[in-house]
Enzyme design. Structure first.
Site, mmCIF file in Angstrom:
data_model
loop_
_atom_site.group_PDB
_atom_site.id
_atom_site.type_symbol
_atom_site.label_atom_id
_atom_site.label_comp_id
_atom_site.label_asym_id
_atom_site.label_seq_id
_atom_site.Cartn_x
_atom_site.Cartn_y
_atom_site.Cartn_z
ATOM 1 N N ASN A 149 0.884 -1.172 0.000
ATOM 2 C CA ASN A 149 0.000 0.000 0.000
ATOM 3 C C ASN A 149 0.926 1.227 0.000
ATOM 4 O O ASN A 149 1.445 1.614 1.041
ATOM 5 C CB ASN A 149 -0.885 -0.045 1.250
ATOM 6 C CG ASN A 149 -1.902 1.078 1.274
ATOM 7 O OD1 ASN A 149 -1.896 1.951 0.400
ATOM 8 N ND2 ASN A 149 -2.768 1.056 2.274
ATOM 9 N N LYS A 161 3.473 0.845 2.972
ATOM 10 C CA LYS A 161 3.145 -0.198 3.955
ATOM 11 C C LYS A 161 3.231 -1.541 3.260
ATOM 12 O O LYS A 161 2.849 -1.655 2.093
ATOM 13 C CB LYS A 161 1.709 -0.017 4.459
ATOM 14 C CG LYS A 161 1.527 1.165 5.376
ATOM 15 C CD LYS A 161 0.124 1.121 5.989
ATOM 16 C CE LYS A 161 -0.285 2.504 6.406
ATOM 17 N NZ LYS A 161 -1.664 2.827 6.204
ATOM 18 N N ARG A 219 -2.494 -2.166 -3.522
ATOM 19 C CA ARG A 219 -3.702 -1.380 -3.348
ATOM 20 C C ARG A 219 -3.574 -0.154 -4.248
ATOM 21 O O ARG A 219 -2.588 0.583 -4.177
ATOM 22 C CB ARG A 219 -3.814 -0.939 -1.890
ATOM 23 C CG ARG A 219 -5.042 -0.125 -1.655
ATOM 24 C CD ARG A 219 -5.163 0.260 -0.213
ATOM 25 N NE ARG A 219 -6.456 0.879 -0.006
ATOM 26 C CZ ARG A 219 -6.895 1.267 1.166
ATOM 27 N NH1 ARG A 219 -6.154 1.083 2.224
ATOM 28 N NH2 ARG A 219 -8.068 1.821 1.283
ATOM 29 N N HIS A 267 -12.903 2.824 -0.064
ATOM 30 C CA HIS A 267 -12.972 1.734 0.923
ATOM 31 C C HIS A 267 -13.583 0.477 0.299
ATOM 32 O O HIS A 267 -14.179 -0.350 0.982
ATOM 33 C CB HIS A 267 -13.843 2.110 2.151
ATOM 34 C CG HIS A 267 -13.269 3.185 3.007
ATOM 35 N ND1 HIS A 267 -14.067 4.155 3.568
ATOM 36 C CD2 HIS A 267 -12.012 3.443 3.413
ATOM 37 C CE1 HIS A 267 -13.308 4.976 4.281
ATOM 38 N NE2 HIS A 267 -12.051 4.558 4.204
ATOM 39 N N HIS A 282 -18.232 1.375 7.325
ATOM 40 C CA HIS A 282 -16.783 1.375 7.562
ATOM 41 C C HIS A 282 -16.471 2.686 8.282
ATOM 42 O O HIS A 282 -16.437 3.751 7.658
ATOM 43 C CB HIS A 282 -16.035 1.272 6.228
ATOM 44 C CG HIS A 282 -14.542 1.341 6.357
ATOM 45 N ND1 HIS A 282 -13.707 0.265 6.145
ATOM 46 C CD2 HIS A 282 -13.732 2.367 6.700
ATOM 47 C CE1 HIS A 282 -12.455 0.627 6.344
ATOM 48 N NE2 HIS A 282 -12.444 1.911 6.685
ATOM 49 N N ASN A 285 -10.757 6.250 10.650
ATOM 50 C CA ASN A 285 -10.294 7.622 10.504
ATOM 51 C C ASN A 285 -10.994 8.266 9.303
ATOM 52 O O ASN A 285 -11.489 9.378 9.372
ATOM 53 C CB ASN A 285 -8.774 7.582 10.335
ATOM 54 C CG ASN A 285 -8.207 8.948 10.514
ATOM 55 O OD1 ASN A 285 -8.786 9.782 11.206
ATOM 56 N ND2 ASN A 285 -7.093 9.190 9.862
ATOM 57 N N GLY A 286 -11.071 7.521 8.209
ATOM 58 C CA GLY A 286 -11.994 7.859 7.122
ATOM 59 C C GLY A 286 -13.214 6.970 7.273
ATOM 60 O O GLY A 286 -13.082 5.842 7.745
ATOM 61 N N ARG A 332 -12.055 15.221 7.975
ATOM 62 C CA ARG A 332 -12.779 15.628 6.749
ATOM 63 C C ARG A 332 -14.205 16.028 7.087
ATOM 64 O O ARG A 332 -14.849 15.406 7.945
ATOM 65 C CB ARG A 332 -12.825 14.466 5.753
ATOM 66 C CG ARG A 332 -11.492 14.195 5.109
ATOM 67 C CD ARG A 332 -11.528 12.946 4.256
ATOM 68 N NE ARG A 332 -10.615 11.936 4.762
ATOM 69 C CZ ARG A 332 -10.539 10.687 4.334
ATOM 70 N NH1 ARG A 332 -11.329 10.270 3.354
ATOM 71 N NH2 ARG A 332 -9.684 9.847 4.863
ATOM 72 N N ASP A 376 -9.102 11.816 16.740
ATOM 73 C CA ASP A 376 -9.159 10.434 17.212
ATOM 74 C C ASP A 376 -10.338 10.252 18.172
ATOM 75 O O ASP A 376 -10.470 10.996 19.149
ATOM 76 C CB ASP A 376 -7.838 10.082 17.914
ATOM 77 C CG ASP A 376 -7.708 8.596 18.152
ATOM 78 O OD1 ASP A 376 -8.598 8.015 18.826
ATOM 79 O OD2 ASP A 376 -6.740 8.000 17.673
ATOM 80 N N GLY A 413 -11.724 0.846 12.567
ATOM 81 C CA GLY A 413 -11.236 1.235 13.894
ATOM 82 C C GLY A 413 -12.280 1.722 14.878
ATOM 83 O O GLY A 413 -12.318 1.260 16.031
ATOM 84 N N ASN A 434 -14.359 -0.926 17.725
ATOM 85 C CA ASN A 434 -13.850 -0.744 19.094
ATOM 86 C C ASN A 434 -14.743 0.068 20.010
ATOM 87 O O ASN A 434 -14.702 -0.109 21.227
ATOM 88 C CB ASN A 434 -12.487 -0.047 19.039
ATOM 89 C CG ASN A 434 -11.422 -0.944 18.474
ATOM 90 O OD1 ASN A 434 -11.112 -1.979 19.047
ATOM 91 N ND2 ASN A 434 -10.889 -0.566 17.334
ATOM 92 N N GLU A 463 -8.421 -5.628 4.883
ATOM 93 C CA GLU A 463 -8.176 -5.250 3.489
ATOM 94 C C GLU A 463 -6.958 -5.966 2.916
ATOM 95 O O GLU A 463 -6.985 -6.416 1.774
ATOM 96 C CB GLU A 463 -8.027 -3.729 3.391
ATOM 97 C CG GLU A 463 -9.357 -3.044 3.674
ATOM 98 C CD GLU A 463 -9.238 -1.541 3.896
ATOM 99 O OE1 GLU A 463 -9.388 -0.817 2.923
ATOM 100 O OE2 GLU A 463 -8.994 -1.118 5.036
HETATM 101 P P1 AMP Z 1 -8.907 2.950 10.991
HETATM 102 O O1 AMP Z 1 -8.953 4.118 10.042
HETATM 103 O O2 AMP Z 1 -9.873 1.873 10.657
HETATM 104 O O3 AMP Z 1 -7.507 2.447 11.233
HETATM 105 O O4 AMP Z 1 -9.402 3.531 12.388
HETATM 106 C C1 AMP Z 1 -8.597 4.400 13.133
HETATM 107 C C2 AMP Z 1 -9.439 5.130 14.131
HETATM 108 O O5 AMP Z 1 -10.151 4.206 14.972
HETATM 109 C C3 AMP Z 1 -8.623 5.962 15.112
HETATM 110 O O6 AMP Z 1 -8.361 7.232 14.600
HETATM 111 C C4 AMP Z 1 -9.526 6.040 16.311
HETATM 112 O O7 AMP Z 1 -10.350 7.192 16.169
HETATM 113 C C5 AMP Z 1 -10.409 4.815 16.214
HETATM 114 N N1 AMP Z 1 -10.156 3.870 17.305
HETATM 115 C C6 AMP Z 1 -9.201 2.925 17.370
HETATM 116 N N2 AMP Z 1 -9.280 2.242 18.558
HETATM 117 C C7 AMP Z 1 -10.324 2.780 19.235
HETATM 118 C C8 AMP Z 1 -10.935 2.546 20.513
HETATM 119 N N3 AMP Z 1 -10.471 1.600 21.332
HETATM 120 N N4 AMP Z 1 -11.991 3.310 20.852
HETATM 121 C C9 AMP Z 1 -12.448 4.271 20.035
HETATM 122 N N5 AMP Z 1 -11.922 4.550 18.834
HETATM 123 C C10 AMP Z 1 -10.884 3.817 18.431
#
Ligand code: AMP
Length: 405
Positions: free
Chosen positions: A8, A15, A92, A181, A212, A215-216, A245, A287, A335, A339, A390
């Protein structure tokens, strides 16, 4: 062991994951950062060993790939004896325009097509090409596969992908909804369809909404395993608000703010892509973990950002239930959704009218990032948490195309 390398590539990062596709196991993974900049760093984590980080000059993506191959085959910390055990490489790729609706073996035509799509993905496609060309130079003869983020959206009907602009915006400038995505939506919706079929449904009749949320973030309406609509558009800016965004806004805000502030096109683009969303509203962080902590401490803007996010996701679920004529399963992935049980609760509360009977206690107490159902067994609509994968999906696609040819 049949090894597939998954790449990626970003503009200054790369990555990688080495995956044994027979066992579907990651053997090693890592990232090269600051490619083309001073102090480039390679990080490496073998599945059964210590993480490792090394500063090493990387002028180009080809240099980065060479370093990755060196560390993977290193006598002491490597995981394979030599490069020839890497049977294929999966890349990717962000944008395939309207040309590709599925992964494809890379040849000169594919490289040209990725190049033609640079105006649609000006940051990512050139980086993806550098990753591919770097691998081709470092690993001559090894088959390579491109897995496009936009391929998933190619089954949308025209009424879903067209914008109501003059028609030549589409014909001349390729302005339409593409969606992103795609690999994630395809994987998790496929898993949900399998679950529904196991419950006795016909695949063609399954109606799934995939969320999904990371972060995005983007959602997708899926009928019989095919994408009918998705929330990201010409670019990954449209849809729900995200980490940094803004998501969908009144388009007239853009000329209005440019007029009021004197921002130029690049500045307003950065304003909407990098300074908005959860970060812009809360003033705290992009975050969701930081937003939850700030909300607990009484920060009202952090609480508002979370509420805005959940409200918009809930609206899209309602809209996509209308697109699909009902819904059989909602999938929570990436993410945030894998979670953050409170975010899931805030999104799903009030959607019971769709036919879901939530197990609210289990939603809060269930393990994180685990494949499970958070509705009661008798619920008409199933809500699944399905961790997305992915890289494994790209590795599977790559093995299928490159090794079974
Ligand atoms: P991703 O883009 O799928 O890698 O998701 C990343 C985002 O998931 C991070 O910026 C966090 O905002 C969120 N995230 C990850 N772990 C947790 C958690 N334990 N609780 C809440 N949000 C989380």
């Amino acid at each position: 062991m049949t090894n597939i390398l998954v790449i990626n590539a970003g503009s200054s990062s790369l990555k990688y994951q080495l995956i044994d596709i027979d066992q579907e196991q990651i053997i090693a993974k890592g990232i090269c950062e600051r490619i083309g900049i001073a102090k480039s760093v390679l990080s490496y984590k073998p599945a059964n060993g210590e993480s490792f980080e090394k500063e090493s000059p990387m002028k180009t993506h080809e240099d980065a790939i060479k370093l990755v191959l060196d560390v993977l085959t290193d006598k002491e910390i490597g995981v394979i004896s030599d490069m020839s055990s890497i049977r294929a490489v999966g890349h990717r790729v962000l944008h395939g325009g309207e040309k590709y609706s599925a992964p494809v073996l890379i040849d000169d035509h594919v490289l040209e097509a990725i190049e033609e799509c640079i105006p649609l993905g000006p940051l990512h496609n050139p980086a993806n090409l550098m990753g591919i060309r770097g691998c081709m130079a470092a690993m001559p003869g090894v088959p390579m596969v491109a897995v496009f983020d936009t391929a998933w959206g190619q089954t949308m009907p025209a009424e879903a992908y067209m914008y109501a602009l003059p028609y030549e915006a589409y014909t001349e400038y390729k302005v339409r909804r593409y969606g992103f995505h795609g690999t994630s939506h395809r994987y998790v919706s496929g898993q949900a369809v399998k679950k529904l079929v196991a419950l006795g449904m016909k695949k063609e009749e399954t109606r799934v909404i995939t969320c999904h949320l990371g972060n995005g973030s983007s959602l997708s309406a899926v009928k019989g395993g095919k994408c009918m609509d998705t929330s990201m558009g010409l670019t990954p800016l449209e849809g729900v608000p995200m980490g940094t965004r803004c998501g969908s806004i009144d388009p007239a805000i853009i000329p209005y703010l440019m007029g009021r502030t004197g921002m130029n096109t690049q500045e307003i683009d950065a304003y909407m892509n990098k300074k908005s969303g959860m970060l812009g509203v809360s003033g705290v962080s992009s975050d969701f973990r930081d937003l939850a902590a700030a909300t607990k401490q009484g920060n009202e803007r952090a609480a508002l950002a979370r509420k805005m996010f959940c409200y918009k996701v809930r609206q899209y679920i309602g809209a996509y239930a209308a697109t699909l004529g009902g819904v059989d399963a909602i999938v929570m992935t990436a993410g945030v959704a894998e979670n953050d049980a409170y975010i899931r609760e805030m999104i799903l509360q009030g959607l019971e009218y769709l036919g879901m009977d939530m197990d609210w206690e289990f939603n809060l107490s269930c393990p994180r990032a685990t494949d499970l159902e958070i509705t009661k067994p008798t619920s008409k609509v199933h809500v699944y948490v399905i961790p997305t994968d992915e890289e494994m999906t790209i590795a599977r696609d790559t093995a299928e195309l490159a090794l079974n040819a």
